[in-house]
Design an enzyme around this catalytic site. Sequence first.
Site, PDB file in Angstrom:
ATOM      1  N   LYS A 173       0.844  -1.195   0.000  1.00  0.00           N
ATOM      2  CA  LYS A 173       0.000   0.000   0.000  1.00  0.00           C
ATOM      3  C   LYS A 173       0.880   1.246   0.000  1.00  0.00           C
ATOM      4  O   LYS A 173       1.602   1.508   0.954  1.00  0.00           O
ATOM      5  CB  LYS A 173      -0.921  -0.017   1.228  1.00  0.00           C
ATOM      6  CG  LYS A 173      -1.858  -1.232   1.249  1.00  0.00           C
ATOM      7  CD  LYS A 173      -2.755  -1.246   2.458  1.00  0.00           C
ATOM      8  CE  LYS A 173      -1.990  -1.398   3.744  1.00  0.00           C
ATOM      9  NZ  LYS A 173      -2.855  -1.679   4.911  1.00  0.00           N
ATOM     10  N   THR A 204      -9.043   9.696   7.728  1.00  0.00           N
ATOM     11  CA  THR A 204      -8.734   8.424   7.076  1.00  0.00           C
ATOM     12  C   THR A 204      -8.505   7.290   8.074  1.00  0.00           C
ATOM     13  O   THR A 204      -7.912   6.268   7.735  1.00  0.00           O
ATOM     14  CB  THR A 204      -7.477   8.579   6.208  1.00  0.00           C
ATOM     15  OG1 THR A 204      -6.388   9.057   7.041  1.00  0.00           O
ATOM     16  CG2 THR A 204      -7.701   9.559   5.072  1.00  0.00           C
ATOM     17  N   GLY A 206      -8.782   4.016   9.915  1.00  0.00           N
ATOM     18  CA  GLY A 206      -9.379   2.731   9.588  1.00  0.00           C
ATOM     19  C   GLY A 206      -9.189   2.263   8.156  1.00  0.00           C
ATOM     20  O   GLY A 206      -9.736   1.220   7.770  1.00  0.00           O
ATOM     21  N   THR A 207      -8.397   2.978   7.364  1.00  0.00           N
ATOM     22  CA  THR A 207      -8.267   2.597   5.949  1.00  0.00           C
ATOM     23  C   THR A 207      -7.667   1.203   5.772  1.00  0.00           C
ATOM     24  O   THR A 207      -8.138   0.420   4.948  1.00  0.00           O
ATOM     25  CB  THR A 207      -7.395   3.610   5.187  1.00  0.00           C
ATOM     26  OG1 THR A 207      -6.181   3.837   5.920  1.00  0.00           O
ATOM     27  CG2 THR A 207      -8.110   4.925   5.003  1.00  0.00           C
ATOM     28  N   GLY A 208      -6.623   0.879   6.527  1.00  0.00           N
ATOM     29  CA  GLY A 208      -5.967  -0.419   6.361  1.00  0.00           C
ATOM     30  C   GLY A 208      -6.874  -1.574   6.730  1.00  0.00           C
ATOM     31  O   GLY A 208      -6.955  -2.577   6.001  1.00  0.00           O
ATOM     32  N   CYS A 209      -7.561  -1.456   7.862  1.00  0.00           N
ATOM     33  CA  CYS A 209      -8.497  -2.498   8.296  1.00  0.00           C
ATOM     34  C   CYS A 209      -9.603  -2.666   7.269  1.00  0.00           C
ATOM     35  O   CYS A 209     -10.003  -3.784   6.916  1.00  0.00           O
ATOM     36  CB  CYS A 209      -9.121  -2.130   9.647  1.00  0.00           C
ATOM     37  SG  CYS A 209      -7.941  -1.761  10.959  1.00  0.00           S
TER      38      CYS A 209
END
Length: 264
Positions: A173, A204, A206-209
Amino acid sequence: MIPRVLTVAGSDSGGGAGIQADLKTMLALGVHGMSVLTAVTAQNSTGVQGAWELPVEAVRAQYRSVVDDIGVQAVKTGMLASAELVGAVAELISGTDAPAVVDPVGVSKHGDPLLAASALDSVRTRLLPVATVATPNLDEVAQLTGVRVRSEDDLRTAAAAVLEFGPRWVLIKGGHLAGDAVDLLTDGTEEHLLRAPRLDNRHTHGTGCTLASAIACGLARGRSVPEAVVAAKEYVTGAIAAGFALGAGIGPVDHGWALRRDGR
């Protein structure tokens, strides 16, 4: 039967990341979400004020309870905190006939550590080898491999370094780079560069989860890894665009944006 996806992760009391983000994503994408709680955090828009991991036996019991009765079509992992938890979860996943999306969570959005330094080797040698897809961000790539990505040209080097640990696919990412939000998906042979415009929105959390959970949802529906990742990237880009202020710090992405777009 509705596809079933299991998240193995920590709780975010602020509701923006972790188990809460995973279950919201699963609901929005039309699958039945289930959870194995690995840790409890005191967390809000400004950071993580405390974290308490659950005993390994509690994690194992939750996992077996769900998988042995209800069954799963995909598993997603998030915060695992310690080497002992990493090893236990890797063992559980290896005995489950379902694809696994591993988000090797190292630090929170605010820079708070969520994985003990002593657990990094367990992630490398036990968790990544059982991953169908690993989804590290650039900080996590550096933690795991020592490779520091400074430009889009470095993404391929980072991916090769992560693939050395054994996941079938890796999604690097590149959201922390300047310019467009560019991610690289590869299995070492096939390559997909996913590009989206960078959005002017600081909310932003929580984007990875959210991305990892969306990929798991796609896999549970029988999509190929590239198909699942492309759809997940589209979903999380929309969620970032709709991210909203909450509290005094960084607000969350909006997991429900697509439901409102579709009139549901």
